[in-house]
Scaffold this motif. Structure first.
Motif, PDB file in Angstrom:
ATOM      1  N   UNK A 146       3.590  12.002 -40.912  1.00  0.00           N
ATOM      2  CA  UNK A 146       2.861  12.064 -39.791  1.00  0.00           C
ATOM      3  C   UNK A 146       3.410  13.304 -38.842  1.00  0.00           C
ATOM      4  N   UNK A 147       4.603  13.316 -38.828  1.00  0.00           N
ATOM      5  CA  UNK A 147       5.154  14.364 -37.828  1.00  0.00           C
ATOM      6  C   UNK A 147       5.068  15.613 -38.369  1.00  0.00           C
ATOM      7  N   UNK A 148       4.619  16.045 -39.715  1.00  0.00           N
ATOM      8  CA  UNK A 148       4.292  17.361 -40.064  1.00  0.00           C
ATOM      9  C   UNK A 148       2.634  17.844 -39.913  1.00  0.00           C
ATOM     10  N   UNK A 149       1.791  16.772 -39.606  1.00  0.00           N
ATOM     11  CA  UNK A 149       0.690  17.051 -39.326  1.00  0.00           C
ATOM     12  C   UNK A 149       0.354  17.543 -37.968  1.00  0.00           C
TER      13      UNK A 149
ATOM     14  N   UNK B 176      -8.680  14.138 -29.316  1.00  0.00           N
ATOM     15  CA  UNK B 176      -7.422  14.479 -30.020  1.00  0.00           C
ATOM     16  C   UNK B 176      -8.139  14.777 -31.479  1.00  0.00           C
ATOM     17  N   UNK B 177      -7.120  15.710 -32.191  1.00  0.00           N
ATOM     18  CA  UNK B 177      -7.444  16.022 -33.256  1.00  0.00           C
ATOM     19  C   UNK B 177      -6.158  16.076 -34.211  1.00  0.00           C
ATOM     20  N   UNK B 178      -6.116  15.526 -35.284  1.00  0.00           N
ATOM     21  CA  UNK B 178      -5.101  15.734 -36.356  1.00  0.00           C
ATOM     22  C   UNK B 178      -5.500  16.592 -37.154  1.00  0.00           C
TER      23      UNK B 178
ATOM     24  N   UNK C 114      -4.970  24.833 -33.577  1.00  0.00           N
ATOM     25  CA  UNK C 114      -3.703  24.300 -34.548  1.00  0.00           C
ATOM     26  C   UNK C 114      -4.042  24.592 -35.882  1.00  0.00           C
ATOM     27  N   UNK C 115      -2.916  24.790 -36.867  1.00  0.00           N
ATOM     28  CA  UNK C 115      -3.451  24.817 -38.501  1.00  0.00           C
ATOM     29  C   UNK C 115      -2.813  23.981 -39.208  1.00  0.00           C
ATOM     30  N   UNK C 116      -3.173  23.324 -40.370  1.00  0.00           N
ATOM     31  CA  UNK C 116      -2.460  22.542 -41.208  1.00  0.00           C
ATOM     32  C   UNK C 116      -1.579  23.326 -42.083  1.00  0.00           C
ATOM     33  N   UNK C 117      -0.347  22.917 -42.572  1.00  0.00           N
ATOM     34  CA  UNK C 117       0.335  23.604 -43.625  1.00  0.00           C
ATOM     35  C   UNK C 117      -0.189  23.317 -44.869  1.00  0.00           C
ATOM     36  N   UNK C 118      -1.090  22.710 -45.210  1.00  0.00           N
ATOM     37  CA  UNK C 118      -1.528  22.284 -46.505  1.00  0.00           C
ATOM     38  C   UNK C 118      -2.183  23.391 -47.146  1.00  0.00           C
ATOM     39  N   UNK C 119      -1.897  23.669 -48.313  1.00  0.00           N
ATOM     40  CA  UNK C 119      -2.647  24.615 -49.160  1.00  0.00           C
ATOM     41  C   UNK C 119      -3.633  23.980 -50.160  1.00  0.00           C
TER      42      UNK C 119
ATOM     43  N   UNK D  97     -10.663  23.494 -47.957  1.00  0.00           N
ATOM     44  CA  UNK D  97     -11.137  22.332 -47.388  1.00  0.00           C
ATOM     45  C   UNK D  97     -10.650  22.285 -46.128  1.00  0.00           C
ATOM     46  N   UNK D  98     -11.470  21.553 -45.035  1.00  0.00           N
ATOM     47  CA  UNK D  98     -11.089  21.246 -43.847  1.00  0.00           C
ATOM     48  C   UNK D  98     -11.210  19.553 -43.740  1.00  0.00           C
ATOM     49  N   UNK D  99      -9.995  19.004 -43.112  1.00  0.00           N
ATOM     50  CA  UNK D  99      -9.919  17.619 -43.159  1.00  0.00           C
ATOM     51  C   UNK D  99      -9.414  17.320 -41.532  1.00  0.00           C
ATOM     52  N   UNK D 100     -10.138  17.015 -40.718  1.00  0.00           N
ATOM     53  CA  UNK D 100      -9.741  16.648 -39.384  1.00  0.00           C
ATOM     54  C   UNK D 100      -9.950  15.216 -38.920  1.00  0.00           C
ATOM     55  N   UNK D 101      -9.081  14.648 -38.294  1.00  0.00           N
ATOM     56  CA  UNK D 101      -9.139  13.415 -37.992  1.00  0.00           C
ATOM     57  C   UNK D 101      -9.318  13.335 -36.208  1.00  0.00           C
ATOM     58  N   UNK D 102     -10.692  12.875 -35.858  1.00  0.00           N
ATOM     59  CA  UNK D 102     -10.976  13.025 -34.316  1.00  0.00           C
ATOM     60  C   UNK D 102     -10.987  11.752 -33.862  1.00  0.00           C
ATOM     61  N   UNK D 103     -10.102  11.663 -32.594  1.00  0.00           N
ATOM     62  CA  UNK D 103     -10.433  10.549 -31.618  1.00  0.00           C
ATOM     63  C   UNK D 103     -11.130  11.009 -30.430  1.00  0.00           C
TER      64      UNK D 103
END
Ligand code: FJE
Ligand code: FE
Length: 327
Positions: free
Chosen positions: A172-175, A184-186, A195-200, A205-211
């Motif tokens: 979770x700390x890498x996200x 809030x977005x993860x 902000x950008x994810x480190x995932x290749x 693909x885009x995968x965002x967790x919004x609150x």
């Protein structure tokens, strides 16, 4: 290329600031640039699916939000399960070939073990991005009393279906996350709110967790050619609205499929007291035929027949099948 083009186009509309905007920003900017508010129309909602409970694995329960009936509309996505599993239930030893599985734990923990000795536990907020490629056999079993999360299956293009298996594991700390104006977005994959994810992502693909706090609104850019959907995790008192601010609200455990368009997608939390949580998932369509046989996803029936044979005889990536069992 296309993704960059879409973001650049949208950025130029807001003075090159972000690919993400809030209503308040849009209004503030439209006062200085006459037609800006017209430019943030959302893609429309073209389908809603309430994900009913069903049994899967060994005594586990899933809500299957995306299944075969959505595969054409939502290429490259094959499946989305919201799972809930308590020991001794789980997903014991089973194979995969031809796609990726993304497991996002919301509560509890899931321990995975594979036939190549890869083993680990992911807990709430952690992600395992597994490229099954030519073949994985693994078990996915719960750690705690209550274990919930999402598992998304993303197809691979024909030239990547038989690549070596690979894992990207994010604590979770890498996200990366961002927070502003009640949102809030993860960022599990792709980019949002600067902000950008480190995932290749082999399949982009885009995968965002919004609150969204009560009253909050977002507009998220999505590349023009990509398919997009949202899955609602929490929705208080009918506050979850997508596409147009006066659309009818969507309940938790629903998939909302967005239609095509070069605009992004908009969401509102119309509730006066409850927060709202959803994931927004989008991807570049592969545009190839899909032939699925359970956990094997290939392009032709002949390739499926070959896969069943490979699995049965322990060939072409399934060599360890004969010697391995999870502990
Ligand atoms: C599967 C049997 C299975 N949804 N969500 C057949 F057990 C599975 C499977 C899962 C799964 C695993 C997790 Cl951790 C979360 C899941 C299905 O492992 F996919 C098929 N076809
Ligand atoms: Fe699996």
């Amino acid at each position: 290329m296309r993704r960059a083009a879409a973001i650049n186009r949208a950025n130029s509309l807001v003075g090159g600031l972000f690919s993400f905007r809030f209503t308040k920003h849009v209004k503030a900017m439209s006062s200085s640039s006459s037609s800006a508010s017209q430019d943030f129309v959302s893609r429309p909602v073209i389908k809603k699916v309430f994900a009913k409970l069903q049994k899967e694995g060994d005594g586990a329960v899933v809500r299957r939000g995306i299944s075969r009936s959505e595969q054409k509309l939502l290429d490259p996505f094959l499946m989305l399960d919201e799972f809930s599993v308590s020991p001794p239930a789980g997903f014991p030893d089973h194979p995969h070939r031809g796609f990726e599985t993304v497991t996002y734990v919301l509560e509890g923990g899931i321990t995975h073990q594979d036939f190549k000795g890869h083993k680990g536990t992911i807990y709430a907020g952690d992600v395992q991005w597994m490229t099954a490629g030519r073949g994985i056999i693994h078990s996915e079993m719960p750690e705690e009393e209550v274990n919930t999360g999402l598992q998304l299956w993303i197809n691979l293009s024909s030239n990547e279906k038989m690549i070596e298996p690979n894992y990207q594991e994010l604590s979770h700390s890498d996200i990366p996350s961002a927070e502003a104006n009640g949102v809030e977005v993860k960022v599990i994959a792709g980019e949002s709110m600067g902000v950008q994810s480190p995932v290749y992502t082999r399949t982009p693909t885009m995968f965002l967790d919004f609150t969204l706090q009560p009253g909050a609104h977002i507009h998220q850019n999505v590349p023009e050619s990509w398919n997009a959907f949202a899955y609602v995790l929490e929705s208080g008192e009918g506050g979850c609205v997508f596409g147009s601010s006066n659309a009818s609200p969507v309940s938790a455990h629903s998939v909302v499929v967005f239609g095509p368009g070069n605009d992004g997608v908009s969401a509102w939390n119309k509730s006066s007291s409850k927060k709202l949580r959803f994931v927004l998932i989008a991807g570049e369509p592969i545009g190839e035929p899909v032939v699925q046989y359970g956990p094997f996803v290939m392009n032709t029936q002949a390739e499926i027949d070959m896969t069943i044979e490979d699995y049965h005889y322990g060939k072409n990536g399934f060599e360890m099948a004969k010697y391995w069992m999870s502990q």
